[in-house]
Design an enzyme around this catalytic site. Sequence first.
Site, PDB file in Angstrom:
ATOM      1  NE  ARG A  12      -3.505  -0.115   2.789  1.00 48.24           N
ATOM      2  CZ  ARG A  12      -4.146   0.188   3.924  1.00 48.24           C
ATOM      3  NH1 ARG A  12      -3.911  -0.527   5.022  1.00 48.24           N
ATOM      4  NH2 ARG A  12      -4.984   1.186   3.977  1.00 48.24           N
ATOM      5  N   GLY A  13       0.322   2.354  -0.507  1.00 45.86           N
ATOM      6  CA  GLY A  13       0.961   3.658  -0.420  1.00 45.86           C
ATOM      7  C   GLY A  13       2.333   3.711  -1.049  1.00 45.86           C
ATOM      8  CG  ASN A  82       7.349   1.649   3.021  1.00 41.41           C
ATOM      9  OD1 ASN A  82       7.445   2.859   2.863  1.00 41.41           O
ATOM     10  ND2 ASN A  82       6.171   1.032   3.009  1.00 41.41           N
ATOM     11  N   GLY A  84       5.453   1.362   8.524  1.00 39.08           N
ATOM     12  CA  GLY A  84       5.391   2.383   9.564  1.00 39.08           C
ATOM     13  C   GLY A  84       3.959   2.661   9.964  1.00 39.08           C
ATOM     14  CB  THR A  86       0.893   7.813  12.678  1.00 37.80           C
ATOM     15  OG1 THR A  86      -0.365   7.571  12.024  1.00 37.80           O
ATOM     16  CG2 THR A  86       1.947   8.140  11.639  1.00 37.80           C
ATOM     17  N   GLY A 143       2.622  16.685  18.263  1.00 39.48           N
ATOM     18  CA  GLY A 143       1.754  15.523  18.403  1.00 39.48           C
ATOM     19  C   GLY A 143       2.360  14.220  17.923  1.00 39.48           C
ATOM     20  CE1 TYR A 147       5.622   7.918  11.064  1.00 40.37           C
ATOM     21  CE2 TYR A 147       6.434  10.169  10.861  1.00 40.37           C
ATOM     22  CZ  TYR A 147       6.100   8.960  10.283  1.00 40.37           C
ATOM     23  OH  TYR A 147       6.258   8.781   8.928  1.00 40.37           O
ATOM     24  N   PRO A 177      10.833  11.151   3.017  1.00 41.71           N
ATOM     25  CG  PRO A 177       9.439   9.426   2.367  1.00 41.71           C
ATOM     26  CD  PRO A 177      10.455   9.788   3.398  1.00 41.71           C
ATOM     27  CB  ILE A 180       3.917  11.147  -0.244  1.00 37.87           C
ATOM     28  CG1 ILE A 180       5.397  11.422   0.128  1.00 37.87           C
ATOM     29  CG2 ILE A 180       3.814  10.413  -1.564  1.00 37.87           C
ATOM     30  CD1 ILE A 180       6.137  12.318  -0.835  1.00 37.87           C
TER      31      ILE A 180
END
Length: 240
Positions: A12-13, A82, A84, A86, A143, A147, A177, A180
Amino acid sequence: MGRVAIVTGGSRGIGAAISKALKEAGHQVVATYGGNDEAARKFTDETGIETAKCDVSDYEACQKGIADIEEKMGPVEILVNNAGITKDAPFHKMTPDQWNAVIGTNLTGVFNMSHNVWKGMRERGYGRIVTISSINGQKGQFGQANYAASKAGDLGFTKTLAAEGAGKGITVNAVCPGYIATDMVMAVPEKVREQIISQIPVGRLGEPEEIARCVSFLVSDDAGFITGATITANGGQYFA
């Protein structure tokens, strides 16, 4: 025949764009994913890229997953970290569970995957590791103490591994990045997106394929003299 490549969070993404770019470059790609079986099946149906379910925060799961891939396809010579997540909250409201979950996936997960390919790469005298960090790991973000800490940690990890791997033919690099145009970003209200874009000097969001092209170069033989580097791809929003 290309090399065997693993892309974590690769269905994904940004991860999906990376998986497709590496396949187009001739590599045998396996995209790992954490839990969305339906999205993984759809990705494989559309692209022909194999997927494998793996919780990167679990060392033994990574060990088994990599062993299974190597038994089927051969030694893993390219790893793209990749995956990850949040779990945002102002620090005074952030819970230990929110902290540990993000660190576990975004930082410990990078260790778990890298550690399980490192020995083989050293023995063979070749390897490419690229970790997807973030602009917020470079500059911080309200916030996102968890992360930002995880993504900043990825950069320190990258530089250290680069120093250790250089004499063994292993390059280790990072890509940071900016904002995105993934499904997650495009799902935010239009006014919020406009505010984000107003802070990007090039005047637009980045495309997942632009990050994928950075990764595709870094894992190529042409990039053998580049290690310990951080490629900043954020449209001029932040200069590291």
